[in-house]
Design a protein around this motif. Structure first.
Motif, PDB file in Angstrom:
ATOM      1  N   ALA A   1       0.907  -1.366  -0.016  1.00  0.00           N
ATOM      2  CA  ALA A   1      -0.007  -0.054  -0.017  1.00  0.00           C
ATOM      3  C   ALA A   1       0.827   1.113   0.249  1.00  0.00           C
ATOM      4  CB  ALA A   1      -1.017   0.061   1.187  1.00  0.00           C
ATOM      5  N   GLY A   2       2.000   1.188   0.579  1.00  0.00           N
ATOM      6  CA  GLY A   2       2.974   2.209   0.666  1.00  0.00           C
ATOM      7  C   GLY A   2       3.774   2.698  -0.293  1.00  0.00           C
ATOM      8  N   LYS A   3       4.531   1.487  -1.166  1.00  0.00           N
ATOM      9  CA  LYS A   3       5.454   1.477  -2.137  1.00  0.00           C
ATOM     10  C   LYS A   3       4.777   1.095  -3.629  1.00  0.00           C
ATOM     11  CE  LYS A   3       8.973   0.640   1.466  1.00  0.00           C
ATOM     12  NZ  LYS A   3       9.867  -0.490   1.802  1.00  0.00           N
ATOM     13  N   SER A   4       3.881   0.421  -3.604  1.00  0.00           N
ATOM     14  CA  SER A   4       3.324  -0.045  -4.812  1.00  0.00           C
ATOM     15  C   SER A   4       2.083   0.570  -5.266  1.00  0.00           C
ATOM     16  CB  SER A   4       3.066  -1.573  -4.889  1.00  0.00           C
ATOM     17  OG  SER A   4       2.893  -1.999  -6.047  1.00  0.00           O
ATOM     18  N   HIS A   5       1.561  -0.063  -6.522  1.00  0.00           N
ATOM     19  CA  HIS A   5       0.253   0.723  -6.667  1.00  0.00           C
ATOM     20  C   HIS A   5      -0.584  -0.491  -7.345  1.00  0.00           C
ATOM     21  CE1 HIS A   5       2.736   0.828 -10.621  1.00  0.00           C
ATOM     22  NE2 HIS A   5       1.584   0.571 -11.127  1.00  0.00           N
ATOM     23  N   TYR A   6      -1.838  -0.227  -7.559  1.00  0.00           N
ATOM     24  CA  TYR A   6      -2.642  -1.183  -7.990  1.00  0.00           C
ATOM     25  C   TYR A   6      -2.403  -2.069  -9.092  1.00  0.00           C
ATOM     26  CZ  TYR A   6      -7.251  -3.667  -8.725  1.00  0.00           C
ATOM     27  OH  TYR A   6      -8.178  -4.696  -8.875  1.00  0.00           O
TER      28      TYR A   6
ATOM     29  N   PRO B   1      -4.706  14.835  -7.860  1.00  0.00           N
ATOM     30  CA  PRO B   1      -3.615  13.677  -7.585  1.00  0.00           C
ATOM     31  C   PRO B   1      -3.752  12.866  -6.031  1.00  0.00           C
ATOM     32  CG  PRO B   1      -2.317  15.785  -7.915  1.00  0.00           C
ATOM     33  CD  PRO B   1      -4.076  16.012  -8.164  1.00  0.00           C
ATOM     34  N   ILE B   2      -4.298  13.747  -5.026  1.00  0.00           N
ATOM     35  CA  ILE B   2      -4.682  13.270  -4.006  1.00  0.00           C
ATOM     36  C   ILE B   2      -5.687  12.226  -3.794  1.00  0.00           C
ATOM     37  CG2 ILE B   2      -5.346  13.964  -1.657  1.00  0.00           C
ATOM     38  CD1 ILE B   2      -4.455  16.984  -2.335  1.00  0.00           C
ATOM     39  N   LEU B   3      -6.629  12.588  -4.827  1.00  0.00           N
ATOM     40  CA  LEU B   3      -7.906  11.454  -4.795  1.00  0.00           C
ATOM     41  C   LEU B   3      -7.383  10.479  -5.479  1.00  0.00           C
ATOM     42  CD1 LEU B   3     -11.041  13.851  -5.226  1.00  0.00           C
ATOM     43  CD2 LEU B   3      -9.837  13.032  -3.036  1.00  0.00           C
ATOM     44  N   SER B   4      -6.628  10.533  -6.570  1.00  0.00           N
ATOM     45  CA  SER B   4      -6.348   9.242  -7.374  1.00  0.00           C
ATOM     46  C   SER B   4      -5.305   8.365  -6.544  1.00  0.00           C
ATOM     47  CB  SER B   4      -5.829   9.791  -8.902  1.00  0.00           C
ATOM     48  OG  SER B   4      -4.497  10.533  -8.739  1.00  0.00           O
ATOM     49  N   ARG B   5      -4.355   9.121  -5.782  1.00  0.00           N
ATOM     50  CA  ARG B   5      -3.746   8.122  -4.974  1.00  0.00           C
ATOM     51  C   ARG B   5      -4.483   7.438  -3.746  1.00  0.00           C
ATOM     52  NH1 ARG B   5      -0.268   4.617  -4.578  1.00  0.00           N
ATOM     53  NH2 ARG B   5       1.089   4.608  -2.560  1.00  0.00           N
ATOM     54  N   ALA B   6      -5.483   8.108  -3.583  1.00  0.00           N
ATOM     55  CA  ALA B   6      -6.405   7.520  -2.614  1.00  0.00           C
ATOM     56  C   ALA B   6      -7.113   6.396  -2.873  1.00  0.00           C
ATOM     57  CB  ALA B   6      -7.111   8.383  -1.368  1.00  0.00           C
ATOM     58  N   MET B   7      -7.636   6.621  -4.249  1.00  0.00           N
ATOM     59  CA  MET B   7      -8.263   5.675  -4.901  1.00  0.00           C
ATOM     60  C   MET B   7      -7.750   4.395  -5.142  1.00  0.00           C
ATOM     61  SD  MET B   7     -11.502   5.335  -6.138  1.00  0.00           S
ATOM     62  CE  MET B   7     -11.562   3.840  -5.297  1.00  0.00           C
TER      63      MET B   7
ATOM     64  N   PRO C   1      -4.975  -5.458   9.065  1.00  0.00           N
ATOM     65  CA  PRO C   1      -3.829  -4.566   8.698  1.00  0.00           C
ATOM     66  C   PRO C   1      -4.236  -3.440   7.716  1.00  0.00           C
ATOM     67  CG  PRO C   1      -3.532  -6.553   7.840  1.00  0.00           C
ATOM     68  CD  PRO C   1      -4.690  -6.821   8.773  1.00  0.00           C
ATOM     69  N   ARG C   2      -5.434  -4.037   7.081  1.00  0.00           N
ATOM     70  CA  ARG C   2      -5.919  -2.863   5.978  1.00  0.00           C
ATOM     71  C   ARG C   2      -6.431  -1.723   6.637  1.00  0.00           C
ATOM     72  NH1 ARG C   2      -9.626  -7.227   3.084  1.00  0.00           N
ATOM     73  NH2 ARG C   2      -9.932  -7.474   5.332  1.00  0.00           N
ATOM     74  N   ALA C   3      -7.332  -2.166   7.780  1.00  0.00           N
ATOM     75  CA  ALA C   3      -7.731  -1.073   8.392  1.00  0.00           C
ATOM     76  C   ALA C   3      -6.777  -0.121   9.023  1.00  0.00           C
ATOM     77  CB  ALA C   3      -8.813  -1.571   9.845  1.00  0.00           C
ATOM     78  N   THR C   4      -5.836  -0.640   9.321  1.00  0.00           N
ATOM     79  CA  THR C   4      -4.817   0.455   9.963  1.00  0.00           C
ATOM     80  C   THR C   4      -4.258   1.370   8.991  1.00  0.00           C
ATOM     81  OG1 THR C   4      -4.020  -1.523  11.422  1.00  0.00           O
ATOM     82  CG2 THR C   4      -2.572   0.615  11.239  1.00  0.00           C
ATOM     83  N   VAL C   5      -4.000   0.971   7.555  1.00  0.00           N
ATOM     84  CA  VAL C   5      -3.639   1.656   6.566  1.00  0.00           C
ATOM     85  C   VAL C   5      -4.786   2.528   5.955  1.00  0.00           C
ATOM     86  CG1 VAL C   5      -2.461   1.569   4.126  1.00  0.00           C
ATOM     87  CG2 VAL C   5      -2.174  -0.100   5.599  1.00  0.00           C
ATOM     88  N   MET C   6      -5.996   1.871   5.899  1.00  0.00           N
ATOM     89  CA  MET C   6      -7.159   2.822   5.659  1.00  0.00           C
ATOM     90  C   MET C   6      -7.393   3.846   6.597  1.00  0.00           C
ATOM     91  SD  MET C   6      -9.125   2.304   3.170  1.00  0.00           S
ATOM     92  CE  MET C   6      -9.561   0.851   2.610  1.00  0.00           C
ATOM     93  N   LYS C   7      -7.175   3.706   7.992  1.00  0.00           N
ATOM     94  CA  LYS C   7      -7.366   4.927   8.808  1.00  0.00           C
ATOM     95  C   LYS C   7      -6.273   5.876   8.581  1.00  0.00           C
ATOM     96  CE  LYS C   7      -7.771   5.584  13.717  1.00  0.00           C
ATOM     97  NZ  LYS C   7      -7.379   5.068  15.377  1.00  0.00           N
ATOM     98  N   GLN C   8      -5.126   5.482   8.478  1.00  0.00           N
ATOM     99  CA  GLN C   8      -3.944   6.697   8.179  1.00  0.00           C
ATOM    100  C   GLN C   8      -4.479   7.482   6.686  1.00  0.00           C
ATOM    101  OE1 GLN C   8      -0.794   4.109   7.557  1.00  0.00           O
ATOM    102  NE2 GLN C   8      -0.558   3.832   9.719  1.00  0.00           N
ATOM    103  N   SER C   9      -4.976   6.877   5.761  1.00  0.00           N
ATOM    104  CA  SER C   9      -5.304   7.231   4.678  1.00  0.00           C
ATOM    105  C   SER C   9      -6.493   8.505   4.676  1.00  0.00           C
ATOM    106  CB  SER C   9      -5.707   6.272   3.605  1.00  0.00           C
ATOM    107  OG  SER C   9      -5.522   6.789   2.128  1.00  0.00           O
ATOM    108  N   ALA C  10      -7.488   8.025   5.641  1.00  0.00           N
ATOM    109  CA  ALA C  10      -8.516   8.825   5.890  1.00  0.00           C
ATOM    110  C   ALA C  10      -8.088   9.967   6.652  1.00  0.00           C
ATOM    111  CB  ALA C  10      -9.433   7.903   6.825  1.00  0.00           C
TER     112      ALA C  10
END
Ligand code: SDX
Length: 429
Positions: free
Chosen positions: A78-83, A214-220, A314-323
């Motif tokens: 989630a931090g270094k790669s992309h979809y 770009p903020i939204l596309s990165r979050a998406m 672990p996904r919730a942790t990353v999602m909370k930071q992203s929120a």
């Protein structure tokens, strides 16, 4: 695998069952010969103690709160790669070289359009149809348009079907949204990345140019990455079981979409946001926590709990930071729903009912808050989950189809119905 075995004694019969050892996680008891040797089935409604297959794609450790895709931890991806790089990893097993990634992204980009005739499927629905109903129907209908990628015995057709599914799901989801709000369809563009293309197809209007934030596309993109695959969850198991009959991949993915829609599964992100909105203010949280604990009340904290994670998701942790990041960057840091969500999490995790039952926020708890801040209606939350999970379904489908030992899935049962009895004529009843 291993030469260890377990001994099972039933009445005066003793049998040995091989124990198979994984590269990570618990050993499994191989019961494939149990019925032939002992004339008994195992009983495991919901398959919560059953390994339905072997797989090399995703590993989850529910106690540690660990999620690996082909061995790589989800927080690193989630931090270094992309979809699309994660899609390549899930499909082919290794991270791509730069050349491989460029080729893969080009192939996906060039499959994002739908057959022009397919738009009439959308027009057959009522405008207020739930986008998940539209996606289930349109994806199922893809086999009527893409005959040249339905022969699952042909590796090339499997590859094309995989790319078509990954590439076209954002277009299908975006068009389902546009149709529901009465706006014209926006066609995909080849000069945009996957997440940006999806946002533009959802939010662009003919009257003006749409500039992707770009903020939204990165979050998406991060939301797509966090939902990509998750071992043998309900919808993935649905896809595997449907595929085991040899059904075409589009029909099998449609089955997965239908299963994901349920509020206990992928529908939880929509249900969670609706719950947060119903709670409304932090002072009403205690009332809802008490309801969630009341056995006589069907209400549950949506976005809380997980069949496998018993420590944290672990996904919730990353999602909370992203929120936090997304809402802050969008200037909605005092979003009332986020305040309610954070206070609800804090109060629930102070309550022994939740901590003793190991109920923690799951991937759906914070995702809805981000999606709403990005401008999506709640009805689009699960379709976005389906877009992301398509690569997981397809990767697991591919793994199963390519397994020479694959055969049709056929669970048995513990029968508690009537034993044999003769038909009674109606005058004798
Ligand atoms: C996803 O499987 C996957 O990997 C799914 C997923 C994926 O990526 O594919 O991770 C995506 O589906 C996430 C989960 C989203 N669903 C929700 O948020 C809906 C709310 N959660 C619950 O419905 C529930 O937690 C489940 C369905 C997620 C898990 O159910 P379990 O593990 O079978 O738990 P259970 O139903 O056996 O409940 C255990 C106990 C029960 O109490 P007792 O009967 O033991 O007294 O915990 C209670 C339940 O009543 N409980 C809850 C609760 N979840 C479970 N109580 C209040 N609120 C909740 N959310």
């Amino acid at each position: 695998m291993t030469d260890r075995s377990a001994k099972l004694t039933i009445d005066d019969t003793e049998i040995e069952l091989p124990i198979l050892s994984p590269t990570a996680g618990p050993d499994v008891l191989d019961i494939r010969k149990l019925y032939a040797q002992a004339g008994v089935f195992t009983y495991d409604p919901g398959y919560t103690s059953t390994a339905s297959c072997d797989s090399t794609i995703t590993f989850i450790d529910g106690d540690k709160g660990e999620l690996l895709h082909r061995g790589y931890p989800i927080d690193q991806l989630a931090g270094k790669s992309h979809y699309l790089e994660v899609c390549y990893l899930l499909l082919y097993g290794e991270l791509p070289t730069a050349a491989q990634l460029e080729d893969f992204e080009n192939r996906v980009t060039n499959h994002t359009m739908l057959h022009e005739q397919m738009q009439y499927f959308f027009r057959g629905f009522r405008r207020d149809a739930h986008p998940m109903a539209i996606m289930t129907g349109v994806v199922g209908a893809m086999s009527a348009f893409y005959h040249d990628s339905t022969d699952i015995a042909d590796p090339w057709q499997r590859e094309v079907a995989s790319l078509r599914m990954i590439a076209k799901m954002p277009t299908i989801a975006a068009w389902a949204y546009k149709y529901s709000i009465g706006q014209p369809f926006v066609y995909p563009r080849n000069d945009l990345d996957y997440a940006s293309n999806f946002l533009r197809m959802c939010f662009a209007v003919p009257a003006e140019e749409y500039e992707v934030n770009p903020i939204l596309s990165r979050a998406m993109d991060r939301i797509f990455t966090l939902h990509a695959d998750h071992e043998q969850n309900a919808s993935t198991s649905t896809v595997r079981l449907a595929s085991s009959s040899g059904a075409n991949p589009f029909a099998c993915i449609a089955a997965g979409i239908a299963c994901l829609w349920g509020p206990a599964h992928g529908g939880a992100n929509q249900a969670c946001l609706e719950m947060l909105r119903e709670i409304g203010t932090p002072n009403r949280i205690p009332e809802y926590i008490e309801r969630a604990k009341d056995k006589n009340d069907p209400f549950r904290l949506m976005g809380f709990g997980h069949r496998v994670y018993k420590n944290h998701d672990p996904r919730a942790t990353v999602m909370k930071q992203s929120a936090d990041e997304v809402l802050d960057l969008l200037g909605v840091e005092d979003n009332p729903l986020l305040q309610v969500a954070k206070e609800l999490e804090r109060k629930a995790l102070e309550d022994p009912y939740f901590t003793e039952k190991k109920l923690f926020p799951n991937v759906d708890f914070y995702s809805g808050i981000i999606l709403e801040a990005m401008g999506f209606p709640t009805s689009m939350f699960t379709p976005i989950f389906a877009v992301s999970r398509t690569v997981g379904w397809i990767s697991q489908w591919k793994e199963m189809i390519e397994d020479p030992a694959m055969k049709i899935g056929r669970p048995r049962q513990l029968y508690l119905g009537a034993t044999t009895r003769d038909y009674q004529d109606i005058e004798d009843r």
